[in-house]
Design an enzyme around this catalytic site. Structure first.
Site, PDB file in Angstrom:
ATOM      1  N   HIS A   1      -4.677  12.938 -24.684  1.00 26.18           N
ATOM      2  CA  HIS A   1      -4.843  12.123 -25.890  1.00 26.18           C
ATOM      3  C   HIS A   1      -6.043  12.616 -26.718  1.00 26.18           C
ATOM      4  O   HIS A   1      -5.995  12.627 -27.950  1.00 26.18           O
ATOM      5  CB  HIS A   1      -5.012  10.656 -25.512  1.00 26.18           C
ATOM      6  CG  HIS A   1      -5.246   9.792 -26.693  1.00 26.18           C
ATOM      7  ND1 HIS A   1      -4.307   9.648 -27.689  1.00 26.18           N
ATOM      8  CD2 HIS A   1      -6.320   9.077 -27.079  1.00 26.18           C
ATOM      9  CE1 HIS A   1      -4.795   8.857 -28.630  1.00 26.18           C
ATOM     10  NE2 HIS A   1      -6.008   8.502 -28.288  1.00 26.18           N
TER      11      HIS A   1
ATOM     12  N   ARG B   1      -6.666   6.937 -23.190  1.00 26.39           N
ATOM     13  CA  ARG B   1      -7.064   6.311 -24.450  1.00 26.39           C
ATOM     14  C   ARG B   1      -8.374   5.526 -24.327  1.00 26.39           C
ATOM     15  O   ARG B   1      -8.938   5.098 -25.316  1.00 26.39           O
ATOM     16  CB  ARG B   1      -5.926   5.429 -24.985  1.00 26.39           C
ATOM     17  CG  ARG B   1      -4.795   6.296 -25.557  1.00 26.39           C
ATOM     18  CD  ARG B   1      -3.682   5.486 -26.166  1.00 26.39           C
ATOM     19  NE  ARG B   1      -2.856   4.857 -25.162  1.00 26.39           N
ATOM     20  CZ  ARG B   1      -1.859   4.030 -25.430  1.00 26.39           C
ATOM     21  NH1 ARG B   1      -1.583   3.730 -26.684  1.00 26.39           N
ATOM     22  NH2 ARG B   1      -1.145   3.502 -24.467  1.00 26.39           N
TER      23      ARG B   1
ATOM     24  N   ARG C   1      -5.690  -0.484 -35.423  1.00 26.82           N
ATOM     25  CA  ARG C   1      -5.061  -1.157 -34.283  1.00 26.82           C
ATOM     26  C   ARG C   1      -5.531  -2.603 -34.242  1.00 26.82           C
ATOM     27  O   ARG C   1      -6.726  -2.880 -34.236  1.00 26.82           O
ATOM     28  CB  ARG C   1      -5.405  -0.438 -32.970  1.00 26.82           C
ATOM     29  CG  ARG C   1      -4.645  -1.012 -31.799  1.00 26.82           C
ATOM     30  CD  ARG C   1      -4.591  -0.114 -30.602  1.00 26.82           C
ATOM     31  NE  ARG C   1      -3.667   1.008 -30.704  1.00 26.82           N
ATOM     32  CZ  ARG C   1      -2.342   0.894 -30.705  1.00 26.82           C
ATOM     33  NH1 ARG C   1      -1.769  -0.288 -30.687  1.00 26.82           N
ATOM     34  NH2 ARG C   1      -1.583   1.964 -30.760  1.00 26.82           N
TER      35      ARG C   1
ATOM     36  N   GLU D   1       0.852  -1.194   0.000  1.00 27.26           N
ATOM     37  CA  GLU D   1       0.000   0.000   0.000  1.00 27.26           C
ATOM     38  C   GLU D   1       0.893   1.252   0.000  1.00 27.26           C
ATOM     39  O   GLU D   1       1.998   1.229   0.539  1.00 27.26           O
ATOM     40  CB  GLU D   1      -0.884   0.024   1.255  1.00 27.26           C
ATOM     41  CG  GLU D   1      -2.005  -0.997   1.217  1.00 27.26           C
ATOM     42  CD  GLU D   1      -2.811  -1.017   2.512  1.00 27.26           C
ATOM     43  OE1 GLU D   1      -2.487  -0.244   3.431  1.00 27.26           O
ATOM     44  OE2 GLU D   1      -3.748  -1.829   2.595  1.00 27.26           O
TER      45      GLU D   1
ATOM     46  N   ASP E   1      -2.117   8.451 -37.822  1.00 25.69           N
ATOM     47  CA  ASP E   1      -3.488   7.923 -37.840  1.00 25.69           C
ATOM     48  C   ASP E   1      -4.472   9.074 -38.019  1.00 25.69           C
ATOM     49  O   ASP E   1      -4.114  10.248 -37.882  1.00 25.69           O
ATOM     50  CB  ASP E   1      -3.813   7.097 -36.584  1.00 25.69           C
ATOM     51  CG  ASP E   1      -3.587   7.874 -35.293  1.00 25.69           C
ATOM     52  OD1 ASP E   1      -3.780   9.098 -35.285  1.00 25.69           O
ATOM     53  OD2 ASP E   1      -3.207   7.237 -34.284  1.00 25.69           O
TER      54      ASP E   1
ATOM     55  N   LYS F   1      -4.295   3.995 -40.230  1.00 24.18           N
ATOM     56  CA  LYS F   1      -3.847   2.953 -39.294  1.00 24.18           C
ATOM     57  C   LYS F   1      -5.037   2.192 -38.714  1.00 24.18           C
ATOM     58  O   LYS F   1      -6.081   2.757 -38.462  1.00 24.18           O
ATOM     59  CB  LYS F   1      -3.081   3.606 -38.144  1.00 24.18           C
ATOM     60  CG  LYS F   1      -2.727   2.646 -37.019  1.00 24.18           C
ATOM     61  CD  LYS F   1      -2.169   3.340 -35.787  1.00 24.18           C
ATOM     62  CE  LYS F   1      -3.220   3.549 -34.726  1.00 24.18           C
ATOM     63  NZ  LYS F   1      -2.693   4.048 -33.446  1.00 24.18           N
TER      64      LYS F   1
ATOM     65  N   ASP G   1       2.863  12.907 -33.130  1.00 24.77           N
ATOM     66  CA  ASP G   1       1.898  12.126 -32.345  1.00 24.77           C
ATOM     67  C   ASP G   1       1.919  12.617 -30.908  1.00 24.77           C
ATOM     68  O   ASP G   1       2.885  13.256 -30.484  1.00 24.77           O
ATOM     69  CB  ASP G   1       2.259  10.631 -32.399  1.00 24.77           C
ATOM     70  CG  ASP G   1       1.020   9.740 -32.306  1.00 24.77           C
ATOM     71  OD1 ASP G   1      -0.042  10.232 -31.883  1.00 24.77           O
ATOM     72  OD2 ASP G   1       1.119   8.552 -32.671  1.00 24.77           O
TER      73      ASP G   1
END
Ligand code: R5P
Length: 322
Positions: A132, A98, A196, A41, A171, A194, A220
């Site tokens: 993102h 993402r 994935r 922890e 992309d 692109k 990117d």
């Protein structure tokens, strides 16, 4: 509201960045210890007095993501219970970004959950850089200041003054960012299609645009496993590109990334110091780190003084494109 005192805190995610920001602001790093209990922890103790202070917690949620996120949440909780005047979470790299929508049944929207956790833990504001997806700003019901890493990349590539340049988005999702680069650098624009295949592999289809006989700058927001980037670089070489440069903000570089980058036809990769670079990456001679310390430091100074932050990135082009 103007606060008299400013306190800068950091966990274990990127202490070098936090120290750089403290140097920029001519302020000391607040004394804290963020450690582990024997059962793993996270334990935390802040030794500086923060009552009524304007507190900035500098903590990108980079790998190990869950560890760094938990540290950030505990810092927020500690500051709230210690009666800090205002708590700003400075998250130069926002992990879990993402996963920002339900793209199939029975999956979480992790980015929204993380935004809720940070807010619930006690954050009053967020300062972040190259999310993102920009709409993640709206996942928070507290003010978010969003900066652009392109500010430092533009300066660098303007100096390089590469002839006959085409900016390439690897992309479709990155077209807006690539358009801002192409306009700032007076370059042409191209896009790689692109798909994935899995979390660590990507397949490139065709190229929209022309790179034959031209220098290329792929842009990117992040490099994770480097599948996207290296597949795009190979396609661009096949299409007759000359030298290939890469500008990416967050060098996450996990899994097979280093191995892939070593064998990719890339002349130079410029990244920022939002997250620390691994030792292996530091040893690569074609990776150059551009610092966002002045950008973040200046944004913190302006938030503290209640001055405009947007004027910091008005010349990136991306702001106007939103
Ligand atoms: C995708 O939408 C992002 O902008 C990046 O291109 C991607 O997440 C990079 O991941 P990887 O390096 O694993 O291909």
């Amino acid at each position: 509201m103007i606060y008299n005192n400013i306190q800068i805190l950091t966990g274990n995610a990127n202490p070098a960045l936090a120290r750089g920001i403290c140097d920029y602001l001519h302020k000391p790093l607040a004394d804290s210890v963020c450690d582990k209990f024997p059962d793993t922890e996270t334990d935390l103790k802040v030794n500086s007095d923060v009552r009524g202070s304007d507190v900035f917690i500098i903590q990108p949620t980079c790998p190990p993501v869950n560890e760094h996120l938990m540290e950030l949440l505990l810092f927020c909780d500690t500051m709230r219970r210690a009666s800090a005047g205002r708590i700003t979470t400075v998250i130069p790299y926002f992990g879990y970004a993402r996963k920002d929508r339900k793209d199939e049944g029975r999956v979480p929207i992790s980015a929204k959950l993380v935004a809720n956790l940070i807010t619930k833990a006690g954050a009053d504001r967020v300062l972040t850089l190259d999310l993102h997806a920009q709409q993640i700003q709206g996942f928070f019901d507290i003010p978010v200041d969003h900066l652009y890493g392109s500010k430092v990349q533009f300066s660098y590539y303007r100096q390089l003054n590469l002839p006959n340049l085409v900016v390439v988005s690897p992309d479709v999702g990155g077209v807006k960012m690539a358009r801002a680069y192409s306009s700032a650098l007076h370059a042409l624009l191209a896009v790689v299609d692109k798909r994935r295949l899995s979390p660590d592999s990507a397949e490139v289809g065709f190229l929209i645009g022309d790179v034959a006989g031209k220098n290329v700058l792929i842009v990117d927001d992040l490099i994770a496993t480097a599948g996207t980037l290296t597949e795009a670089a190979k396609l661009l070489k096949d299409k007759g590109a000359l030298d290939i440069y890469v500008a990416a903000t967050h060098p996450i570089l996990c899994g097979p990334a280093i191995e892939r980058l070593r064998s990719a036809p890339i002349k130079l990769i410029t990244v920022t110091d939002t997250v620390p670079l691994s030792q292996q990456a530091k040893e690569m001679d074609n990776i150059k780190v551009l610092s966002v310390v002045p950008l973040l430091g200046e944004a913190i100074r302006r938030i503290h003084k209640d001055e405009s932050v947007s004027s910091l990135f008005i010349d990136t082009g991306e702001y106007q494109a939103v």
